[in-house]
Design a protein around this motif. Structure first.
Motif, PDB file in Angstrom:
ATOM      1  N   THR A  24       0.741  -1.312   0.035  1.00 61.92           N
ATOM      2  CA  THR A  24       0.084  -0.152   0.122  1.00 61.92           C
ATOM      3  C   THR A  24       0.925   1.341  -0.052  1.00 61.92           C
ATOM      4  N   GLN A  25       1.952   1.252   0.755  1.00 63.34           N
ATOM      5  CA  GLN A  25       2.829   2.467   0.689  1.00 63.34           C
ATOM      6  C   GLN A  25       3.408   2.490  -0.664  1.00 63.34           C
ATOM      7  N   GLU A  26       3.898   1.630  -1.270  1.00 59.43           N
ATOM      8  CA  GLU A  26       4.478   1.632  -2.401  1.00 59.43           C
ATOM      9  C   GLU A  26       3.294   2.337  -3.489  1.00 59.43           C
ATOM     10  N   ASP A  27       2.226   1.774  -3.380  1.00 53.39           N
ATOM     11  CA  ASP A  27       1.279   2.186  -4.337  1.00 53.39           C
ATOM     12  C   ASP A  27       0.953   3.741  -4.081  1.00 53.39           C
ATOM     13  N   ASN A  36      -1.799  10.406 -19.949  1.00 50.13           N
ATOM     14  CA  ASN A  36      -2.471   8.991 -19.835  1.00 50.13           C
ATOM     15  C   ASN A  36      -2.515   8.338 -18.497  1.00 50.13           C
ATOM     16  N   ALA A  37      -3.853   7.929 -18.035  1.00 48.27           N
ATOM     17  CA  ALA A  37      -3.940   7.475 -16.820  1.00 48.27           C
ATOM     18  C   ALA A  37      -3.506   6.118 -16.460  1.00 48.27           C
ATOM     19  N   GLU A  38      -2.948   5.522 -17.493  1.00 45.24           N
ATOM     20  CA  GLU A  38      -2.395   4.239 -17.352  1.00 45.24           C
ATOM     21  C   GLU A  38      -0.890   4.420 -17.084  1.00 45.24           C
ATOM     22  N   ILE A  39      -0.243   5.584 -16.974  1.00 45.95           N
ATOM     23  CA  ILE A  39       1.143   5.763 -16.847  1.00 45.95           C
ATOM     24  C   ILE A  39       1.264   6.078 -15.412  1.00 45.95           C
ATOM     25  N   PRO A  40       1.821   5.376 -14.491  1.00 46.70           N
ATOM     26  CA  PRO A  40       2.267   5.906 -13.016  1.00 46.70           C
ATOM     27  C   PRO A  40       3.286   6.835 -13.030  1.00 46.70           C
ATOM     28  N   ILE A  41       3.323   7.787 -12.376  1.00 47.36           N
ATOM     29  CA  ILE A  41       4.116   8.903 -12.133  1.00 47.36           C
ATOM     30  C   ILE A  41       4.634   9.241 -10.717  1.00 47.36           C
ATOM     31  N   PRO A  42       6.015   9.129 -10.449  1.00 45.85           N
ATOM     32  CA  PRO A  42       6.249   9.461  -8.990  1.00 45.85           C
ATOM     33  C   PRO A  42       5.404  10.702  -8.376  1.00 45.85           C
ATOM     34  N   LYS A  43       4.758  10.471  -7.076  1.00 44.42           N
ATOM     35  CA  LYS A  43       4.059  11.439  -6.696  1.00 44.42           C
ATOM     36  C   LYS A  43       4.892  12.786  -6.511  1.00 44.42           C
ATOM     37  N   ASN A  44       6.369  12.603  -6.014  1.00 40.31           N
ATOM     38  CA  ASN A  44       6.866  14.021  -6.009  1.00 40.31           C
ATOM     39  C   ASN A  44       7.559  14.552  -7.257  1.00 40.31           C
ATOM     40  N   ALA A  45       7.177  14.148  -8.297  1.00 40.52           N
ATOM     41  CA  ALA A  45       7.411  14.599  -9.718  1.00 40.52           C
ATOM     42  C   ALA A  45       6.574  15.895 -10.051  1.00 40.52           C
ATOM     43  N   LYS A  46       7.142  16.906 -10.384  1.00 37.72           N
ATOM     44  CA  LYS A  46       6.306  18.207 -10.636  1.00 37.72           C
ATOM     45  C   LYS A  46       6.167  18.110 -12.374  1.00 37.72           C
ATOM     46  N   GLU A  47       4.869  18.317 -12.650  1.00 38.62           N
ATOM     47  CA  GLU A  47       4.704  18.417 -14.071  1.00 38.62           C
ATOM     48  C   GLU A  47       5.228  20.005 -14.499  1.00 38.62           C
ATOM     49  N   ILE A  48       5.742  20.041 -15.384  1.00 40.89           N
ATOM     50  CA  ILE A  48       6.291  21.325 -16.056  1.00 40.89           C
ATOM     51  C   ILE A  48       5.506  22.030 -16.996  1.00 40.89           C
ATOM     52  N   TYR A  65       8.341  16.239 -16.669  1.00 39.91           N
ATOM     53  CA  TYR A  65       8.293  16.248 -15.427  1.00 39.91           C
ATOM     54  C   TYR A  65       9.718  16.631 -14.827  1.00 39.91           C
ATOM     55  N   GLU A  66       9.495  17.478 -13.652  1.00 36.78           N
ATOM     56  CA  GLU A  66      10.842  17.652 -12.956  1.00 36.78           C
ATOM     57  C   GLU A  66      10.882  16.855 -11.565  1.00 36.78           C
ATOM     58  N   LEU A  67      12.025  16.073 -11.321  1.00 33.13           N
ATOM     59  CA  LEU A  67      12.265  15.029 -10.409  1.00 33.13           C
ATOM     60  C   LEU A  67      13.671  14.906 -10.041  1.00 33.13           C
ATOM     61  N   ASP A  68      13.924  15.680  -8.543  1.00 32.60           N
ATOM     62  CA  ASP A  68      15.150  15.581  -8.174  1.00 32.60           C
ATOM     63  C   ASP A  68      15.904  14.178  -8.204  1.00 32.60           C
ATOM     64  N   ASN A  69      17.166  14.095  -8.699  1.00 32.21           N
ATOM     65  CA  ASN A  69      17.928  13.157  -8.812  1.00 32.21           C
ATOM     66  C   ASN A  69      17.548  11.892  -9.767  1.00 32.21           C
ATOM     67  N   ILE A  70      16.474  12.256 -10.749  1.00 32.01           N
ATOM     68  CA  ILE A  70      16.388  11.111 -11.749  1.00 32.01           C
ATOM     69  C   ILE A  70      17.470  11.345 -12.711  1.00 32.01           C
ATOM     70  N   GLY A  71      17.947  10.168 -13.198  1.00 32.24           N
ATOM     71  CA  GLY A  71      18.837   9.983 -14.232  1.00 32.24           C
ATOM     72  C   GLY A  71      20.421  10.326 -13.768  1.00 32.24           C
ATOM     73  N   PRO A  79      16.413   4.956 -14.378  1.00 30.33           N
ATOM     74  CA  PRO A  79      15.815   4.876 -13.152  1.00 30.33           C
ATOM     75  C   PRO A  79      15.075   3.686 -12.756  1.00 30.33           C
ATOM     76  N   GLU A  80      15.861   2.775 -12.436  1.00 32.73           N
ATOM     77  CA  GLU A  80      15.438   1.226 -12.365  1.00 32.73           C
ATOM     78  C   GLU A  80      14.007   1.160 -11.708  1.00 32.73           C
ATOM     79  N   SER A  81      13.900   1.465 -10.457  1.00 35.74           N
ATOM     80  CA  SER A  81      12.716   1.268  -9.595  1.00 35.74           C
ATOM     81  C   SER A  81      11.821   1.997 -10.282  1.00 35.74           C
ATOM     82  N   TYR A  82      11.648   3.190 -11.119  1.00 37.49           N
ATOM     83  CA  TYR A  82      10.747   3.891 -11.755  1.00 37.49           C
ATOM     84  C   TYR A  82      10.240   2.757 -13.095  1.00 37.49           C
ATOM     85  N   PHE A  83      11.220   2.279 -13.845  1.00 36.94           N
ATOM     86  CA  PHE A  83      10.967   1.443 -14.938  1.00 36.94           C
ATOM     87  C   PHE A  83      10.419   0.075 -14.277  1.00 36.94           C
ATOM     88  N   ASN A  84      10.741  -0.331 -13.208  1.00 31.81           N
ATOM     89  CA  ASN A  84      10.125  -1.484 -12.604  1.00 31.81           C
ATOM     90  C   ASN A  84       8.645  -1.410 -12.213  1.00 31.81           C
TER      91      ASN A  84
END
Length: 132
Positions: A24-27, A36-48, A65-71, A79-84
């Motif tokens: 649940t925490q991961e979700d 596209n509502a099928e694409i998950p996005i990290p909640k702390n990513a800011k749409e630019i 999106y802006e997301l600190d430390n991605i890439g 970003p392996e955890s995001y791709f997973n």
């Protein structure tokens, strides 16, 4: 006394840091993309920016999106955890279509391209007749 003090301090510390998290925490760490509502996005990513027109005829719509430390530095690291998380959501990576730091994923006939940069990433939903 010293033995009890160590047990009192170390036991809770070990239990706390053991990495026990619920699914649940991961979700809750992911939201959905505005394009596209099928694409998950990290909640702390800011749409630019959302791009509805592109000079590339293969792109239907895109979002940045802006997301600190991605890439990592200069966007060199996957970003392996995001791709997973994308794969958990049913998106299959199209490894044969990878172009440098642009990865393609497909789900139910929809293809998206994810372009990783330092502290930002772009997601483009591709047109159905897109050529790669």
């Amino acid at each position: 006394m010293y033995k009890y003090l160590l047990a009192f301090i170390w036991l809770p510390l070990i239990l706390f840091t053991s990495g026990c998290t619920s699914s649940t925490q991961e979700d809750q760490e992911y939201g959905i993309s505005s394009i596209n509502a099928e694409i998950p996005i990290p909640k702390n990513a800011k749409e630019i920016e959302v791009t509805t027109t592109s000079s590339n005829p293969n792109i239907k719509i895109g979002v940045k999106y802006e997301l600190d430390n991605i890439g990592g530095e200069q966007g060199f690291y996957r970003p392996e955890s995001y791709f997973n998380k994308l794969e958990d959501a049913g998106w299959e990576e199209q490894e044969d279509k990878r172009l440098g730091h642009v990865q393609f994923f497909e789900k139910e006939g929809t293809v998206i391209a994810i372009e990783i940069h330092e502290d930002t990433f772009d997601i483009h939903e591709m047109n159905k007749d897109a050529e790669f």
